[in-house]
Design an enzyme around this catalytic site. Structure first.
Site, PDB file in Angstrom:
ATOM      1  NE  ARG A   1       2.932  -1.047   8.974  1.00  0.00           N
ATOM      2  CZ  ARG A   1       2.007  -1.274   7.903  1.00  0.00           C
ATOM      3  NH1 ARG A   1       1.362  -2.370   8.040  1.00  0.00           N
ATOM      4  NH2 ARG A   1       2.173  -0.561   6.787  1.00  0.00           N
TER       5      ARG A   1
ATOM      6  NE  ARG B   1       2.570   4.639   4.677  1.00  0.00           N
ATOM      7  CZ  ARG B   1       2.052   4.231   3.307  1.00  0.00           C
ATOM      8  NH1 ARG B   1       1.957   5.200   2.352  1.00  0.00           N
ATOM      9  NH2 ARG B   1       1.706   3.123   3.134  1.00  0.00           N
TER      10      ARG B   1
ATOM     11  NE  ARG C   1      -0.566   2.410  -2.139  1.00  0.00           N
ATOM     12  CZ  ARG C   1      -0.311   1.889  -1.267  1.00  0.00           C
ATOM     13  NH1 ARG C   1      -0.500   0.584  -1.249  1.00  0.00           N
ATOM     14  NH2 ARG C   1       0.202   2.353  -0.116  1.00  0.00           N
TER      15      ARG C   1
ATOM     16  NE  ARG D   1      -2.963   3.505   1.548  1.00  0.00           N
ATOM     17  CZ  ARG D   1      -2.153   2.310   2.047  1.00  0.00           C
ATOM     18  NH1 ARG D   1      -2.270   1.218   1.394  1.00  0.00           N
ATOM     19  NH2 ARG D   1      -1.562   2.512   3.164  1.00  0.00           N
TER      20      ARG D   1
ATOM     21  CE  LYS E   1       2.998  -4.407   4.172  1.00  0.00           C
ATOM     22  NZ  LYS E   1       4.066  -3.448   3.600  1.00  0.00           N
TER      23      LYS E   1
HETATM   24  P1  AMP Z   1      -0.837  -0.557   5.091  1.00  0.00           P
HETATM   25  O1  AMP Z   1      -2.211  -0.442   4.473  1.00  0.00           O
HETATM   26  O2  AMP Z   1      -0.465  -1.676   5.534  1.00  0.00           O
HETATM   27  O3  AMP Z   1       0.180   0.353   4.357  1.00  0.00           O
HETATM   28  O4  AMP Z   1      -1.238   0.458   6.334  1.00  0.00           O
HETATM   29  C1  AMP Z   1      -1.417   1.629   6.394  1.00  0.00           C
HETATM   30  C2  AMP Z   1      -1.469   2.409   7.668  1.00  0.00           C
HETATM   31  O5  AMP Z   1      -2.284   1.786   8.589  1.00  0.00           O
HETATM   32  C3  AMP Z   1      -0.027   2.292   8.594  1.00  0.00           C
HETATM   33  O6  AMP Z   1       0.923   3.462   7.930  1.00  0.00           O
HETATM   34  C4  AMP Z   1      -0.363   2.583   9.912  1.00  0.00           C
HETATM   35  O7  AMP Z   1      -0.538   3.747  10.236  1.00  0.00           O
HETATM   36  C5  AMP Z   1      -1.428   1.735   9.902  1.00  0.00           C
HETATM   37  N1  AMP Z   1      -1.437   0.336  10.422  1.00  0.00           N
HETATM   38  C6  AMP Z   1      -1.487  -0.781   9.565  1.00  0.00           C
HETATM   39  N2  AMP Z   1      -1.243  -1.952  10.045  1.00  0.00           N
HETATM   40  C7  AMP Z   1      -0.613  -1.761  11.237  1.00  0.00           C
HETATM   41  C8  AMP Z   1      -0.152  -2.357  12.238  1.00  0.00           C
HETATM   42  N3  AMP Z   1       0.268  -3.735  12.263  1.00  0.00           N
HETATM   43  N4  AMP Z   1       0.371  -1.556  13.350  1.00  0.00           N
HETATM   44  C9  AMP Z   1       0.404  -0.393  13.361  1.00  0.00           C
HETATM   45  N5  AMP Z   1      -0.077   0.440  12.488  1.00  0.00           N
HETATM   46  C10 AMP Z   1      -0.638  -0.143  11.323  1.00  0.00           C
END
Ligand code: AMP
Length: 210
Positions: free
Chosen positions: A83, A165, A122, A154, A8
């Site tokens: 999400r 996740r 990653r 990360r 994404k």
């Molecule tokens: P990402 O970088 O999109 O993989 O997001 C990393 C982490 O940020 C996720 O595992 C969640 O803990 C938090 N996060 C990101 N976007 C959201 C969202 N829309 N709703 C809730 N938590 C989020």
């Protein structure tokens, strides 16, 4: 949309650059809040490190600011949001208020085995933010090939957190796709997210044009 590791971030950055529109990634916004040590960032970090979702009201607040006040009035790509069904409902209300319509929900599809391989491989540069993957480029070491900064995993890409996740995705995020199919007029388009970055990008562009 798509599970963690589907691409994404990579693909939505490419799209926003090419289309000259804003890119709103809730994960990036939360990581920035975290790095700057704000109260919100500290609270979010607890959820992120456990592989759980940050509460809906926090994320909705962050997106609301951008959609109603930011450059996003001229168009945007949303990355990693919504999400949960509650976030999708909140977004729909916000967009209605702002007089903006979603054109498409693009869903990147990648088998789970491949997701795990991508996430645990990653690496992110602590200096310039560039993302690399040792699963595909084994020659990548501890140093950023772009700027010489230090490459890190990360904190939520540790194998145990990755498993959680992926579970959270199935439980809370996969139902968002059904919500868009059943409760909205926005087309949901599945995109094969496997293969080279450029190939996935081409499929996305074709889907958007269609
Ligand atoms: P990402 O970088 O999109 O993989 O997001 C990393 C982490 O940020 C996720 O595992 C969640 O803990 C938090 N996060 C990101 N976007 C959201 C969202 N829309 N709703 C809730 N938590 C989020």
């Amino acid at each position: 949309m798509g599970p963690p590791g589907a691409g994404k971030g990579t693909q939505s950055r490419l799209l926003s650059d090419e289309l000259g529109i804003a890119h709103y990634a809730t994960g990036d916004i939360l990581r920035e809040a975290r790095a700057s040590g704000t109260e919100l960032g500290r609270e979010a970090a607890r959820y992120m490190d456990a592989g759980e979702l940050v509460p809906d009201e926090v994320v909705l607040g962050l997106i609301r600011e951008r959609i109603t006040e930011g450059e996003g009035r001229h168009g945007f790509v949303l990355d990693g949001f919504p999400r949960t069904v509650e976030q999708a409902e909140g977004l729909s209300e916000m967009l209605e208020e702002a007089g903006v319509e979603l054109e498409a929900v693009l869903n990147l599809e990648v088998p789970e085995e491949e997701l795990t391989r991508r996430l645990t491989g990653r690496r992110v540069c602590g200096a310039c933010g560039e993302v690399f993957n040792v699963a595909f480029e084994p020659e990548i070491g501890a140093e950023c090939p772009e700027c010489g900064g230090t490459l890190n995993r990360r904190s939520d890409d540790e194998p145990q957190t990755v498993r959680r996740r992926l579970e959270v995705y199935e439980e809370q995020t996969a139902p968002v796709l059904d919500w868009y199919r059943d409760e909205s007029d926005v087309p949901v388009v599945g995109i094969d997210g496997t293969g080279e970055i450029e190939d996935v990008h081409r499929r996305l562009r074709e889907a958007l044009e269609a």
